[in-house]
Design a protein around this motif. Structure first.
Motif, PDB file in Angstrom:
ATOM      1  N   ARG A 196      -3.625   3.885   7.568  1.00  0.00           N
ATOM      2  CA  ARG A 196      -4.962   3.326   8.252  1.00  0.00           C
ATOM      3  C   ARG A 196      -5.472   2.343   8.842  1.00  0.00           C
ATOM      4  O   ARG A 196      -5.441   1.639  10.093  1.00  0.00           O
ATOM      5  CB  ARG A 196      -6.501   3.094   6.967  1.00  0.00           C
TER       6      ARG A 196
ATOM      7  N   ASN B 208       0.987  -0.794   0.194  1.00  0.00           N
ATOM      8  CA  ASN B 208       0.474  -0.327   0.214  1.00  0.00           C
ATOM      9  C   ASN B 208       0.206   1.478   0.301  1.00  0.00           C
ATOM     10  O   ASN B 208       0.671   1.655   0.483  1.00  0.00           O
ATOM     11  CB  ASN B 208      -0.596   0.099   1.148  1.00  0.00           C
TER      12      ASN B 208
ATOM     13  N   GLN C 130      -3.908   5.089   2.762  1.00  0.00           N
ATOM     14  CA  GLN C 130      -3.998   4.324   3.299  1.00  0.00           C
ATOM     15  C   GLN C 130      -3.795   3.018   3.866  1.00  0.00           C
ATOM     16  O   GLN C 130      -3.568   2.001   5.094  1.00  0.00           O
ATOM     17  CB  GLN C 130      -4.913   3.442   2.272  1.00  0.00           C
TER      18      GLN C 130
END
Length: 1005
Positions: free
Chosen positions: A656, A648, A653
């Motif tokens: 997260r 990622n 993202q």
């Protein structure tokens, strides 16, 4: 001469004997190659060939079966499986007619009515007569006729059983027919007994005496073995006979049944008719009236007797009287689990059965040993008795049908039921094949390899042809035993059974009136709201609702043991709805010895965990597996985060996912804490390592974002400070840190400093700001750099050279004290090594002067005066109060500053190891150190419990009773002991304060 290779392929062991037998004159004219092919169908070709020669010698017609290719394989299977039935054919050659049709591949059973009629006619009794059948044959002739007819029927059954394509599938039908055949034999024996009794008593009196025979055990359950004692109970009644005469005649008839079945004679006896399960056992009357039975069971019967009655079924004699007996005992059976200690008594009985096995037999027991048939039967029967009082679908007698019913109703998981059923069938097929050999009652695996090899061949069809050797058989048996034992121990001893048995039938049914009354009694503040939750969980006909109906009567009690039952039940409803149709969730609560009780306790005591579980419901699975509750190591966490970072590249993202990992691990640690699977020190370490991995992940994201814009200008390091550095933090603690940078040689120091400041700011922002979309119930991680040089007035980031110069020229004693807990957290490893080498002399190798000691004392006094919140009681503040965390830690750190130079064991960042090192060095007596450790540990535990229970961060000992009670429960105190915990804390901190003042303010070098 028959080729040796062909004989080996057919399964012969004694090749020379086989060749000699094949040359016997009885076989002249037969195609020996074809014959050997037929013999290869036998489990024991050697025995089959020998038996064939013996049978042909006495019954030449047997050659017709051998010559018929459709009949010969079944004939050889029979001769190779049962020496006893071969002997019967020798005694009764006419029985060969039974084998004159091929055995069907799918087992077809004969009806009970057909078998009864056949055996009654064999003894000259009319099966259609309105009066009780009376035999015309009696004495030795009658016994022989009955036994021959019985064995003809067994011959037919064995022929069909051995020819079935799937022995496991056929097993229930075989057991059912054997039970019906035994019942028919008892009816035939009763007809003989009536005829014999007429020689001693008035035939009219005998006709008036009604006798019912109640089958117990496997016969009652219609799952009888080929050879087994047939357990019975006798019931009699008479319309006109006096009680004494009626009892005498009934006893005579019962004795006559046993004599007809099992006395010695030309045709051997069949099996023992065992009436020892009757009231009072061997000491009781052989037969009783229905009223006498009822009185006994109402007043004197033990728990095991009701377990035995679970299989009770009228099998012979007067059908109406038998039905009345069944109707009389049914309510007693299904209410028996409400007796005090019922479940414990059944469990103790199973342990006694195992304990009484002969040591020499344990390794060979199919029935009684661990993982044997009894483990399956006891487990199934206990579940039936506990749950069958309200669930009539469980009121079946046979084990295989009971397993199916328990699975359909959700009391056993589908997978467990399938394993139990197939294991039970396999063990029963083994038992059948072993007993067929000599038609003797045995439950032992053959001791010798030759016998095991024959048995392996005999059960090939039951396992798809996968077993062909003794080793293969023993391996499969071992696997089966292990599986059965695991299932037995997990299900038979599940706590829900004992708790369910202690509830009334109305409570188990969750009827609205009983439920609301019970909810009030349990302590639910809003029974109507609780009933709405219950109705939402149990409504409908789906499997989930059925499982909830089983679980909730017990779970309601466990939830009520917490501080807030209403919140706990609401949390349980939300969790259950979140998990929906997840197959494992309710099954885990039903089957796990710990998960259900742990979950109930946590839901009603911890708002913090309940909120986390609501957004991560799958984590509930950890409660059923202690291994899953073990916190992940830093290395494992970083490996997971590192993999997510690689997949990622987008910063938002990636961050997260890092925060999701951190939240998940906080939940794991909290669940383990609530389940008492880890201790307090492990909680602190695990939380610190979790934060360390998250900070390192945030640093990677921040650097990746920065370096995408500007080339890397230097090394960067995050240093853990305070309790974070000591790895003794609590839930949702801030991360005390310092930021260090070192420019590359070819970089501008100013530009490197500016870049490092951007990275440090980004790390704090990435961890502290709300994510979009938001992560529900996320415990935020705030970065606190207030322990850096000059505190909040100093630069957020310094170079290592700047740190070195500052500490050398301007540092104050509190800043050296702060370094006692410094530890690398994330960033450059070489910079970490250099930084720690630089601070090592500052914290451990300085000589403390009196002025520095006075300064530390002055600062501590100022902290107490200025930082304690206004209005807070010093005795109740967990962090800054008298004798609390701050007192213990300041005293430890003062001693470290003074003595770590000469005592290397003091060079630790953690408080409790430092206390142990202080004691080992003899600086403070052990008793005083124990006082300090007690206060520090209790304050730490209460501080974490406050957040866990209320969902709010607080550094003050609670004053409200609900909060105090919840915290006390979390800290291990019994219900209602909130005031005990309060007294313990105030006493411990008062004593700790005395020790602190004595050594902190009165210490002399």
């Amino acid at each position: 001469m028959m080729p040796t290779r062909q004989l080996i392929a057919a399964g012969f062991d004694d090749l020379e004997r086989a060749k000699r037998f094949l040359a016997d004159k009885e076989l002249i004219g037969l195609d020996l190659g074809v014959l050997v092919g037929h013999l290869s169908h036998a489990a024991d070709p050697d025995q089959a060939l020998l038996s064939l020669l013996r049978v042909i010698e006495h019954a030449p017609d047997a050659l017709k079966l051998v010559k018929d290719p459709s009949l010969a394989p079944g004939f050889m299977r029979l001769l190779g499986a049962s020496d006893a039935l071969a002997g019967f054919l020798i005694r009764e050659p006419s029985a060969l007619q039974v084998l004159a049709a091929p055995a069907p591949q799918v087992m077809r059973g004969r009806s009970a009515m057909e078998l009864r009629a056949e055996l009654l006619r064999a003894v000259g009794a009319d099966p259609s007569a309105g009066m009780p059948p009376v035999a015309t044959a009696r004495g030795e002739d009658g016994y022989r006729m009955l036994r021959v007819a019985y064995r003809r029927a067994v011959l037919s059954l064995a022929h069909r059983d051995l020819g079935a394509a799937d022995a496991l599938e056929a097993m229930p039908a075989v057991g059912r027919e054997l039970a019906d055949l035994a019942a028919a034999a008892i009816d035939g024996a009763l007809a003989i007994s009536r005829a014999e009794a007429a020689e001693r008593f008035d035939p009219a009196d005998i006709a008036d005496l009604r006798l019912a025979v109640i089958g117990m055990g496997k016969c009652g359950a219609q799952e009888l073995n080929y050879v087994s004692d047939v357990d019975v109970i006798y019931v009699h009644s008479s319309d006109r006979l006096e009680d004494e005469l009626a009892h005498t005649i009934a006893t005579e008839l019962a004795v006559g049944i046993s004599r007809a079945i099992d006395s010695s004679g030309i045709e051997p006896g069949l099996w023992e008719v065992d009436a020892n399960l009757r009231p009072e056992g061997k000491d009781g009357a052989l037969s009783r009236t229905l009223e006498s039975h009822a009185a006994y069971y109402a007043r004197w019967a033990a728990s095991w007797e009701f377990q035995a009655l679970l299989k009770a079924r009228a099998i012979a004699g007067d059908a109406l009287l038998g039905a009345a007996y069944e109707a009389m005992v049914a309510p007693l059976i299904w209410s028996s689990s409400e007796r005090d200690g019922f479940v414990d008594s059944v469990q103790r009985m199973r342990r006694r059965v195992t304990a009484n096995i002969k040591p020499s037999e344990v390794a060979f027991q199919l029935k009684l040993g661990p993982g044997g048939l009894r483990d399956v039967e006891f487990t199934v029967q206990l579940l039936q008795l506990v749950h069958g009082r309200v669930d009539e679908t469980l009121r079946v007698r046979s084990t295989t049908k009971a397993i199916e019913a328990l699975s359909m109703a959700g009391y056993i998981g589908r997978d467990d039921a399938q394993k139990f059923d197939s294991s039970y069938r396999f063990l029963r097929v083994l038992e059948h094949r072993i007993q067929l050999v000599n038609l003797r009652r045995t439950h032992l695996m053959p001791h010798k390899e030759a016998g095991q090899r024959v048995l392996a061949r005999a059960v090939r069809s039951s396992v798809g042809g996968k077993i062909s050797t003794a080793a293969g058989l023993l391996q499969r048996w071992s696997e089966t035993k292990r599986l059965v034992r695991q299932l037995h121990e997990r299900i038979f001893y599940r706590p829900l059974l004992s708790n369910s048995a202690n509830l009334s039938a109305d409570e188990v049914r969750l009827s609205p009136e009983a439920a609301q009354s019970r909810l009030r009694a349990l302590g639910y503040a809003d029974p109507k709201a609780a009933m709405r939750h219950i109705e939402a969980l149990t409504g409908g006909v789906r499997r989930r609702a059925a499982l909830q109906r089983q679980l909730l009567p017990v779970l309601l009690g466990w939830i009520a043991e917490g501080v807030n039952p209403d919140a706990g039940l609401l949390g349980f409803r939300r969790l259950s709805e979140s998990l929906g149709e997840s197959h494992w969730y309710l099954g885990m609560l039903r089957d796990s010895n710990a998960a259900a009780e742990r979950l109930c306790r946590i839901l009603s005591n911890s708002r913090f965990i309940t909120d986390l579980l609501e957004v991560s419901p799958e984590s509930t699975a950890w409660l059923g597996d202690n291994k899953q509750l073990i916190p992940l190591s830093y290395e494992a966490l970083w490996a997971e985060i590192s993999a997510k970072l690689k997949r990622n590249p987008a910063a938002e993202q990636a961050m997260r996912l890092i925060r999701l990992v951190r939240r998940r691990e906080i939940l794991r640690i909290a669940l383990a804490d609530g389940a008492e699977a880890i201790d307090q020190d492990t909680v602190g370490r695990a939380l610190a390592e979790n934060d360390r991995a998250a900070v390192r992940g945030a640093l990677e994201v921040a650097q990746r974002t920065e370096f995408a814009k500007t080339p890397q200008l230097g090394e960067f390091l995050v240093v853990a400070m305070g309790r974070q550095g000591g790895k003794e933090i609590g839930y949702c603690s801030d991360a005390d840190v310092m930021f260090v940078q070192r420019p590359f040689k070819d970089s501008s120091p100013e530009d490197a400093q500016a870049q490092a400041l951007r990275i440090a700011t980004a790390v704090g922002s990435l961890l502290g700001k709300a994510m979009v979309p938001a992560i529900a119930a996320e415990p935020r991680l705030e970065i606190d750099a207030a322990l850096r040089p000059e505190g909040k007035s100093g630069p957020l980031v310094r170079s290592i050279e700047s740190y070195e110069e500052y500490y050398r020229r301007w540092s104050q004693i509190w800043e050296q004290q702060a370094l006692l807990r410094a530890a690398p957290m994330a960033g450059s490893e070489t910079l970490a090594e250099d930084f720690m080498a630089m601070v090592q002399p500052l914290r451990y190798e300085q000589v403390m002067g009196e002025e520095q000691v006075r300064e530390i004392r002055r600062i501590k006094a100022r902290v107490e005066a200025e930082r304690l919140p206004r209005g807070a009681e010093p005795e109740r503040h967990l962090k800054l109060g008298r004798g609390s965390l701050s007192d213990v830690e300041w005293l430890v750190q003062l001693i470290q500053l003074q003595h770590a130079k000469e005592h290397p064991d003091l060079r630790t960042t953690s408080t409790r190891p430092a206390l142990k090192a202080i004691g080992a060095a003899g600086i403070i007596p052990e008793a005083d150190l124990e006082t300090l450790d007690t206060a520090w540990s209790l304050a730490t535990r209460i501080r974490s419990a406050g957040l866990i229970c209320t969902g709010r961060v607080s550094d003050v000992l609670p004053t409200s009773w609900p909060d105090m009670e919840a915290v006390a429960r979390w800290c291990g105190y019994a219900p209602g002991e909130a005031s005990v915990m309060e007294d313990d804390y105030l006493k411990a901190t008062r004593r700790a304060r005395n020790v602190f003042e004595r050594y902190f303010y009165g210490f002399e070098d």
